[in-house]
Design an enzyme around this catalytic site. Structure first.
Site, PDB file in Angstrom:
ATOM      1  N   GLY A   1       0.818  -1.198   0.000  1.00 49.67           N
ATOM      2  CA  GLY A   1       0.000   0.000   0.000  1.00 49.67           C
ATOM      3  C   GLY A   1       0.856   1.253   0.000  1.00 49.67           C
ATOM      4  CB  SER A   2       0.022   4.695   0.940  1.00 52.96           C
ATOM      5  OG  SER A   2      -0.410   4.566   2.291  1.00 52.96           O
TER       6      SER A   2
ATOM      7  N   GLY B   1       2.338   1.984   5.258  1.00 51.41           N
ATOM      8  CA  GLY B   1       3.463   1.161   5.682  1.00 51.41           C
ATOM      9  C   GLY B   1       4.056   1.610   6.999  1.00 51.41           C
TER      10      GLY B   1
ATOM     11  CD  GLU C   1       5.004  -3.066  -3.988  1.00 51.44           C
ATOM     12  OE1 GLU C   1       5.170  -1.819  -3.951  1.00 51.44           O
ATOM     13  OE2 GLU C   1       4.188  -3.617  -4.717  1.00 51.44           O
TER      14      GLU C   1
END
Length: 462
Positions: A208-209, A213, A230
């Site tokens: 995600g963003s 994270g 990621e």
């Protein structure tokens, strides 16, 4: 218990109402997974492989249903959605193929009187949090290798794509996966935090963003639990003087516009050698103008809406800010009548006269927009490509593979491409540097983060 209403970007109307899991539902799922783990861990790898293969068969058999549902959920044109199903099959079958070799015991050199080896032990319960932009492709990167390695899995899809977790569950049930080995939870952020903080969870995989994270990392920080991240990218392309300009233009545009630019490894910024700059820009604009923006359910549509109106607002904001700072927009929005302010429908755009003082060249735009800069040398291109907080992928377009390798060695990125972009090869490690995340999925290295080494030191002669 409360509900979540999924709004389709296709018509901005409610598509599906999904009941959210309660705290007791969360606790029950955690308990079931923990109970199922010992038996699944002890299941021979050959049997796990057989069940996972049947899962793939069951999943791809639902290709048409999945493709239509994806169009409604996220707006991607229906003609492209079978590609995601094929991608799941490609990745899953490759991981299945390499599982035995990747997970086998590692025997060290012989020592008289001893048998010594390292076994790859499953971690236990893996919590996979997937993003909405490629809900199946993102989920499969964690779910399949985790199960092959002997872990149990709970999957949380993004709210926009909650139903995708249900499709995985249906395919696993058809494949005969034992109860509790794979589960999904439709949960909000507080409930997801409850899962991450549970001592029953042994590893977390988040896609995600960067902001998301950081939050996941903070939540997990109080526990000794691994977190794979990621977090996206601002991926560059460099078109050298010796590039096949037509080929590069067509593929760079595809890499920038596919999925309405909502791809973590999509092309968001391009650096072009001055000797081919004008030709390249002209061809990019010509290719971009051929897109058809419209109804995602129409077979003629090649560009759908972005996921939400607020996402469209941010994309337009990036474009307007760049133009206000001196950029030139080369595509007339009137060519795309479906594009309207206040809706998720955004026209594709090509920007020139851009620089790194503009958000469109530094921040993740995540839309059908690409900025193009002129450069005079490889050295200038390398410097600009590395001038980013992200490092997921980068590509160079050239006929000189030696030059490409030299450039690739100097780029801070997890994957480096020559004459292609925006693709995950399951045989290669998928990883990022800087704010693009940490950890690794796919390839044989993807199993390393889902297992722990356990040493066996046996004195066989006394």
């Amino acid at each position: 218990m409360s509900d979540y209403t999924i709004i389709s970007p296709v018509n901005e109307k409610p598509y599906k109402i999904v009941p959210l899991a309660s705290n007791s539902d969360v606790d029950a799922a955690l308990s079931r997974a923990t109970t199922a783990f010992p038996a699944w861990k002890s299941t021979p790898l050959s049997e796990r492989v057989n069940i996972l293969s049947k899962f793939v068969d069951a999943f791809i058999a639902k290709k048409d249903v999945i493709s239509e549902e994806l169009a409604w959920l996220m707006g991607r044109p229906i003609k492209y959605n079978p590609n995601e199903v094929r991608g799941v099959e490609e990745r899953a079958r490759y991981l299945i193929k390499i599982a035995e070799e990747s997970l086998k015991d590692i025997h060290v050199e012989q020592k008289e009187g001893f048998d010594r080896f390292i076994r790859r032990e499953p971690l236990g319960l893996v919590f996979v949090i997937a993003a909405w932009n490629y809900p199946y492709l993102i989920a499969v990167n964690g779910v399949v290798p985790a199960l092959l390695a002997g872990n149990v899995v709970i999957l949380k899809q993004a709210p926009q794509t909650f139903p995708c977790a249900e499709r995985f569950a249906e395919a696993f049930k058809e494949a005969g996966l034992p109860d509790g080995v794979f589960q999904y939870l439709h949960v909000d952020h507080p409930a997801a935090e409850r899962v991450i903080q549970s001592p029953l969870v042994n590893h977390v995989i988040f896609t995600g963003s960067v902001r998301g994270g950081r939050e996941v990392t903070k939540i997990a920080a109080s526990r000794f639990v691994g977190v794979g991240l990621e977090l996206g990218g601002k991926d560059p392309a460099y078109v050298r003087a010796d590039a096949d300009v037509s080929y590069a233009a067509e593929n760079v545009v595809d890499g920038a516009m596919y999925n309405s630019g909502q791809s973590c490894c999509g092309i968001e910024r391009v650096y072009v050698h001055e000797s081919v700059y004008d030709e390249f820009v002209k061809k990019v604009v010509d290719v971009t103008k051929k897109y058809v923006l419209g109804d995602s359910l129409s077979p003629d549509t090649t560009l759908g809406p972005v996921v939400r109106k607020d996402a469209a607002d941010l994309i337009r904001e990036h474009i307007k800010e760049a133009v206000a700072k001196g950029a030139t927009a080369l595509v007339d929005e009137k060519l795309f009548p479906a594009a309207k302010e206040g809706t998720p429908y955004v026209a594709p755009q090509v920007l020139v006269n851009v620089n790194h003082n503009m958000r469109v060249m530094k921040e993740e735009t995540f839309g059908p927009v690409v900025g193009i800069m002129k450069v005079s040398s490889d050295e200038e291109a390398i410097k600009l490509m590395n001038d980013s907080d992200f490092g997921l992928t980068a590509s160079v377009w050239t006929k000189d593979s030696d030059a490409a390798l030299q450039i690739g060695d100097q780029i801070s990125t997890g994957t480096f491409f020559m004459n292609r972009c925006d693709y995950l090869d399951p045989a290669l490690a998928w990883t990022g540097v800087k704010d693009s995340g940490r950890g690794c999925s796919l390839s044989k290295f993807g199993f390393d983060h889902l297992t722990r080494p356990k040493s066996f030191h046996l004195r066989v002669k006394i």
